[in-house]
Design a protein around this motif. Structure first.
Motif, mmCIF file in Angstrom:
data_model
loop_
_atom_site.group_PDB
_atom_site.id
_atom_site.type_symbol
_atom_site.label_atom_id
_atom_site.label_comp_id
_atom_site.label_asym_id
_atom_site.label_seq_id
_atom_site.Cartn_x
_atom_site.Cartn_y
_atom_site.Cartn_z
ATOM 1 N N THR A 18 0.864 -1.177 0.000
ATOM 2 C CA THR A 18 0.000 0.000 0.000
ATOM 3 C C THR A 18 0.913 1.243 0.000
ATOM 4 N N PRO A 19 0.652 2.272 -0.746
ATOM 5 C CA PRO A 19 -0.520 2.457 -1.625
ATOM 6 C C PRO A 19 -0.334 1.824 -3.009
ATOM 7 N N ARG A 20 0.921 1.641 -3.415
ATOM 8 C CA ARG A 20 1.149 1.060 -4.729
ATOM 9 C C ARG A 20 1.240 -0.458 -4.603
ATOM 10 N N ILE A 21 0.403 -1.155 -5.342
ATOM 11 C CA ILE A 21 0.365 -2.613 -5.266
ATOM 12 C C ILE A 21 1.397 -3.187 -6.232
ATOM 13 N N ARG A 22 2.213 -4.103 -5.726
ATOM 14 C CA ARG A 22 3.149 -4.839 -6.563
ATOM 15 C C ARG A 22 2.654 -6.276 -6.689
ATOM 16 N N TYR A 23 2.536 -6.747 -7.928
ATOM 17 C CA TYR A 23 2.044 -8.106 -8.158
ATOM 18 C C TYR A 23 3.213 -9.052 -8.410
ATOM 19 N N PHE A 24 3.057 -10.271 -7.874
ATOM 20 C CA PHE A 24 4.121 -11.264 -7.977
ATOM 21 C C PHE A 24 3.541 -12.615 -8.389
ATOM 22 N N HIS A 25 4.340 -13.372 -9.119
ATOM 23 C CA HIS A 25 3.960 -14.715 -9.541
ATOM 24 C C HIS A 25 4.520 -15.702 -8.517
ATOM 25 N N LEU A 26 3.618 -16.269 -7.726
ATOM 26 C CA LEU A 26 4.014 -17.149 -6.632
ATOM 27 C C LEU A 26 3.650 -18.591 -6.939
ATOM 28 N N LEU A 27 4.573 -19.486 -6.641
ATOM 29 C CA LEU A 27 4.325 -20.911 -6.825
ATOM 30 C C LEU A 27 3.192 -21.343 -5.902
ATOM 31 N N MET A 28 2.155 -21.921 -6.469
ATOM 32 C CA MET A 28 0.993 -22.374 -5.696
ATOM 33 C C MET A 28 1.324 -23.717 -5.053
ATOM 34 N N ASP A 29 1.339 -23.757 -3.725
ATOM 35 C CA ASP A 29 1.838 -24.944 -3.040
ATOM 36 C C ASP A 29 0.890 -25.398 -1.932
ATOM 37 N N THR A 30 0.151 -26.488 -2.205
ATOM 38 C CA THR A 30 -0.675 -27.093 -1.166
ATOM 39 C C THR A 30 0.155 -27.977 -0.248
ATOM 40 N N GLY A 31 1.440 -28.166 -0.578
ATOM 41 C CA GLY A 31 2.322 -29.008 0.219
ATOM 42 C C GLY A 31 3.100 -28.244 1.279
ATOM 43 N N SER A 32 2.821 -26.958 1.447
ATOM 44 C CA SER A 32 3.444 -26.160 2.511
ATOM 45 C C SER A 32 2.450 -25.090 2.943
ATOM 46 N N SER A 33 2.777 -24.400 4.038
ATOM 47 C CA SER A 33 1.825 -23.433 4.594
ATOM 48 C C SER A 33 2.357 -22.007 4.651
ATOM 49 N N PHE A 34 3.622 -21.813 4.387
ATOM 50 C CA PHE A 34 4.237 -20.503 4.563
ATOM 51 C C PHE A 34 4.338 -19.784 3.223
ATOM 52 N N THR A 35 4.028 -18.485 3.226
ATOM 53 C CA THR A 35 4.112 -17.660 2.025
ATOM 54 C C THR A 35 5.284 -16.698 2.154
ATOM 55 N N TRP A 36 6.064 -16.569 1.081
ATOM 56 C CA TRP A 36 7.178 -15.619 1.089
ATOM 57 C C TRP A 36 7.414 -15.069 -0.312
ATOM 58 N N VAL A 37 7.974 -13.886 -0.358
ATOM 59 C CA VAL A 37 8.415 -13.268 -1.616
ATOM 60 C C VAL A 37 9.831 -12.748 -1.410
ATOM 61 N N GLN A 38 10.557 -12.597 -2.498
ATOM 62 C CA GLN A 38 11.892 -12.012 -2.419
ATOM 63 C C GLN A 38 11.780 -10.509 -2.148
ATOM 64 N N CYS A 39 12.632 -10.005 -1.268
ATOM 65 C CA CYS A 39 12.528 -8.615 -0.843
ATOM 66 C C CYS A 39 13.861 -7.887 -0.949
ATOM 67 N N LYS A 40 13.771 -6.611 -1.284
ATOM 68 C CA LYS A 40 14.935 -5.745 -1.177
ATOM 69 C C LYS A 40 15.214 -5.475 0.303
ATOM 70 N N PRO A 41 16.480 -5.311 0.702
ATOM 71 C CA PRO A 41 17.651 -5.118 -0.159
ATOM 72 C C PRO A 41 18.374 -6.401 -0.555
#
Length: 394
Positions: free
Chosen positions: A59-82
């Motif tokens: 927020t306020p600018r939305i960044r969209y990411f392509h995330l691997l859909m995984d029913t075999g795990s429960s944790f969500t993560w994205v790569q972050c700067k820095p």
């Protein structure tokens, strides 16, 4: 893994009880939300399919990411700067949390931090301020270490989950140019399914696309679930099984395998986890070896050529059609796998997309993405059942 009009003017509060379960406080008006249908994208890398969800953060600018859909795990993560240690090359620009006013690191000694181990299977890392996570996967090709945080998650441009708990990865390994992170749909309290459950309930359905079928989807139900699917006569159900060794996975009991129209493969019954994050299926030796022997017998005039980790590959002409494999699950569920769901092409070879895992290592297995393609799957966590329907993602 510009400010849009936000339709939901409510505050999501995360409270952790003495049993470490996360609770949510929501306005009752939001329980009437319709189901959310998110497209599932198909990406192929070296012959292997990946199934991705495009989700937004910030927020306020939305960044969209392509995330691997995984029913075999429960944790969500994205790569972050820095990217303090390492980031792999990804399709989208790397998320910069400093540009989001809704990003909030989770402190080390918070109650939320204490539940992290249950979702990642690793203890929290030492820290002086922000809670650190360490997430690794079965094949060790994908991993992420970073900061545990909250953020505004956008399922669709006007559908949000405020205060979504996720990982901001600072030391990552993954598949370059394929995905930007992982979204976990498992049974743990940190999964997308559980964190959104006060709005949508613990019922979801998905259909993984194939190259010929581009309209895959993930559908999350409203507070009442997915009534139109739960009453659909095309779905056949088997029981959802819980294993003490892996309580966060969606297990169903496999009771039989057959090859072609009438050849039964003798196997012991055992649980299979539904795992969209795994391309291939993993079978214990007591199940895999009889299946491999039956396939090799049918294709006996061809010489198998192993391509690590797959050991049953052939240089077959397009006119050769291997026999169909049928999986029989508890409750009389029969899933017949056509050629498109039992073959993996690693040019110029065609491989059986199953991998052997030793009986001593595990007492269960995995049914992976290739076998699930174009098959609509419905998982009803509350009522502990899994449904299947041959709808071809229509």
């Amino acid at each position: 893994m510009s400010l849009l009009l936000i339709l939901f003017l409510f505050l999501l509060s995360f409270l952790v009880s003495s049993s470490h379960s996360i609770h949510h406080s929501l306005d009752d008006d939001h329980f009437s939300l319709p189901v959310v249908k998110i497209p599932v994208l198909y990406v192929e890398e070296e012959g292997a399919p990946y199934f991705l969800l495009k989700l937004g953060f910030g927020t306020p600018r939305i960044r969209y990411f392509h995330l691997l859909m995984d029913t075999g795990s429960s944790f969500t993560w994205v790569q972050c700067k820095p990217c303090q240690v390492r980031c792999f090359k990804q399709p989208s620009p790397i998320f910069d949390p400093s540009l989001s006013c809704s990003y909030a690191p989770i402190p080390c000694h918070s109650l939320e931090c204490s539940v992290l181990k249950s979702a990642t299977s690793f203890p929290t890392l030492p820290c002086s301020d922000t809670c650190k996570y360490n997430q690794r996967y079965l094949n060790n090709d994908v991993a992420s270490i970073g900061d545990f945080a909250r953020e505004m998650l956008h399922l669709l441009p006007n559908i949000v989950v405020p205060g979504f708990i996720f990982g901001c990865g600072q030391n990552n390994t993954g598949s370059p140019d394929v995905f930007d992170g992982v979204v976990g749909l498992g049974r743990n309290r940190l999964s997308l399914v559980d964190q959104s459950s006060p709005i949508y309930g613990k019922v979801f359905s998905f259909c993984l696309p194939s190259p010929q079928k581009s309209n895959g989807f993930l559908t999350i139900g409203n507070k009442g679930g997915l009534p139109e699917l739960l009453t659909d006569p095309e779905f056949n159900y088997t029981s959802l099984v819980s294993l003490e060794s892996d309580p966060d996975l969606y297990y169903i009991n496999l009771v039989g395998i057959s090859l072609g129209d009438d050849q039964t493969v003798s196997i012991p019954p055992f649980p299979l986890a539904i795992d969209t994050g795994s391309t291939v299926s993993l079978l214990p030796t007591s199940v895999y070896v009889p299946l491999r022997s039956a396939v090799r017998k049918v294709l006996s005039k061809y010489s198998p050529f192993p391509i690590e980790p797959l050991d049953t590959c052939y240089n077959l002409s397009s006119s050769v059609i291997p026999p169909a494999i049928t999986l029989n699950f508890e409750g009389g569920i029969v899933i017949r796998l056509p050629q498109s769901r039992i073959l993996l092409t690693i040019s110029p070879f065609t491989c059986l997309p199953f991998i052997e895992i030793g009986d001593d290592d595990r007492n269960d297995g995995i049914i992976g993405g290739i076998q699930l393609q174009t098959l609509q799957v419905l998982i009803d966590v509350v009522n502990r059942k899994v449904g299947f329907a041959e709808k071809n993602c229509d």
